[in-house]
Design a protein around this motif. Structure first.
Motif, short mmCIF file in Angstrom:
data_model
loop_
_atom_site.label_atom_id
_atom_site.label_comp_id
_atom_site.label_asym_id
_atom_site.label_seq_id
_atom_site.Cartn_x
_atom_site.Cartn_y
_atom_site.Cartn_z
N ASN A 51 -63.19 52.47 15.40
CA ASN A 51 -62.92 52.90 16.78
C ASN A 51 -63.83 54.03 17.24
O ASN A 51 -63.74 54.47 18.40
N LYS A 126 -66.81 47.50 22.99
CA LYS A 126 -65.92 46.91 22.00
C LYS A 126 -65.08 45.79 22.61
O LYS A 126 -64.57 44.93 21.90
N THR A 148 -60.29 40.44 17.67
CA THR A 148 -61.13 41.60 17.95
C THR A 148 -60.49 42.48 19.01
O THR A 148 -60.47 43.71 18.90
N SER A 152 -59.19 46.29 18.63
CA SER A 152 -59.68 47.36 19.52
C SER A 152 -58.50 48.12 20.11
O SER A 152 -58.55 49.36 20.22
#
Length: 417
Positions: A51, A126, A148, A152
């Motif tokens: 992150n 992201k 994904t 995130s």
């Protein structure tokens, strides 16, 4: 607990919440408390979540005097990013979510107020967003996979909790005496709140021991109007050594014993081999950054202890630092060599995708390479979770190119001549 297990718990909470028709940031107290405790004891979990929490928070705290207020704003920004992730995950068919206007009120007042533009672009990347129309909007070309997006969202929640942890530490350490850079560095090095607070308290005690810029001992340096042998007003010279914290007059021949013991052989920049440099410098300068003025003027003269930055001979920022009471000192020849060797180790190289006449559009902080737009090597960096940032402005692209091509040894020359 692994990141995979946490993701499974987060997914379970989300599917339970979505059955009620709610798409909002996580409010599950049990999950939040567990995640916070794990992050508190294992800050490296952020790496597993990919992150970039510390990098983004550090960017948001730059030049911020009120750390508590800044951390609250950054936490709110991460909460907004978590919600954006969940919206894309739960309602991928909503085309209006695929474009974000960077001049909209919410973007400017919530996100832009907390993080600089390049940090926001890195965060939105992201979620599949790429800058369009000279940065006036962000658009999704290829939407990331549901897994994904879920990862995130969890990562942004963890980053939000990190802001809360840092705020608690600042409250106990003294917000007026701790810089954002010090806070991040100590948080990453020490496990748990107690040890981090103790370390920061020691730093603040040391900071209090150092004389202020307007103390009687140094008043004559600023107000007497006397000049040194080069015809310039002397800069502030700290009474206490930054390394051993003893009075400078206790040093033998002006040299700090601790500093001397930690500095190993420093090779001249011209003799460095690719990948060398970082291993030849230990001591207090390794976490200092070169201000852009150094590369523009090709000179290295000053060091600001509070900003942890090196500056050129005539950089206007130095005057502002002195006005704020920062400890600005003039670098000796050996200190210049030490700083240049460290910078040589951090220097970015040109990827083969950059042909003569091209300006770099991206830089990878892990590979230390500059890339042209649409480079396949950059895509591989992203797949590996590298910190690849877009260089938005042309003037910054030219500066990064100049940095990569510069002979660092010129920075060691006497800039007063």
């Amino acid at each position: 607990m692994s990141a995979k297990t946490l993701l499974a718990e987060y997914s379970s909470w989300l599917h339970s919440a979505s059955t009620l028709g709610e798409i909002a940031p996580c409010t599950d107290k049990e999950l939040i408390d567990r995640l916070r405790q794990i992050i508190l004891e294992e800050p490296d979990l952020h790496n597993s979540l990919r992150n970039d929490a510390f990098s983004l928070i550090d960017r948001g705290l730059q030049n911020k005097a009120d750390l508590l207020s800044a951390l609250k704003d950054i936490a709110d920004a991460f909460q907004t990013l978590e919600q954006a992730s969940l919206h894309l995950y739960c309602t991928p068919w909503r085309k209006e979510l695929h474009t974000i206007r960077t001049f909209s009120g919410h973007y400017v007042h919530v996100l832009g107020a907390a993080l600089p533009q390049d940090a926001l672009f890195m965060a939105f990347k992201k979620l599949g967003y790429e800058p369009q129309e000279n940065g006036t909007c962000l658009a999704i070309r290829v939407q990331p996979s549901p897994q994904t997006l879920l990862g995130s969202a969890l990562g942004f929640l963890a980053a939000q909790l990190e802001c809360r942890i840092l705020a608690d530490i600042v409250l106990c350490s003294g917000p007026a005496l701790v810089s954002g850079t010090d806070l991040i560095r100590e948080r990453r090095s020490w496990r748990g709140e107690a040890s981090c607070m103790e370390r920061l308290k020691r730093l603040t005690v040391e900071a209090k021991a150092a004389p202020s810029a307007k103390s009687p001992a140094t008043l004559d340096i600023y107000e007497s109007g006397c000049e040194d042998s080069n015809g310039e007003a002397p800069l502030y010279r700290a009474e206490f050594c930054d390394v051993c914290h003893k009075p400078g007059d206790q040093h033998v021949n002006g040299c700090c014993k601790i500093r001397t013991e930690h500095l190993v052989e420093i090779k001249r920049p011209g003799s460095l081999q690719p990948g060398e440099g970082r291993g030849h410098t230990l001591g207090p300068q390794v976490d200092y950054a070169m201000h852009d003025c150094v590369f523009l003027e090709k000179s290295l003269r000053h060091r600001c202890a509070e900003c942890r930055a090196f500056h050129s001979l005539s950089c206007p920022v130095v005057g502002r630092c002195k006005g704020l009471g920062h400890r600005v000192t003039r670098l000796t020849t050996s200190e210049k060599l030490e700083a240049v060797v460290e910078e040589q180790g951090k220097k970015h190289q040109l990827h083969f995708c950059l042909q003569p006449g091209h300006l770099p559009h991206y830089r990878c902080g892990n590979c230390r390479q500059l890339h042209y737009i649409n480079c396949e090597g950059l895509l591989e960096c992203r797949r590996q979770g590298h910190n690849a940032n877009m260089i938005m402005l042309e003037k910054d692209q030219r500066l990064w190119l100049q940095r990569s091509l510069m002979d660092m040894s010129v920075l060691c020359k006497d800039s007063s001549k």
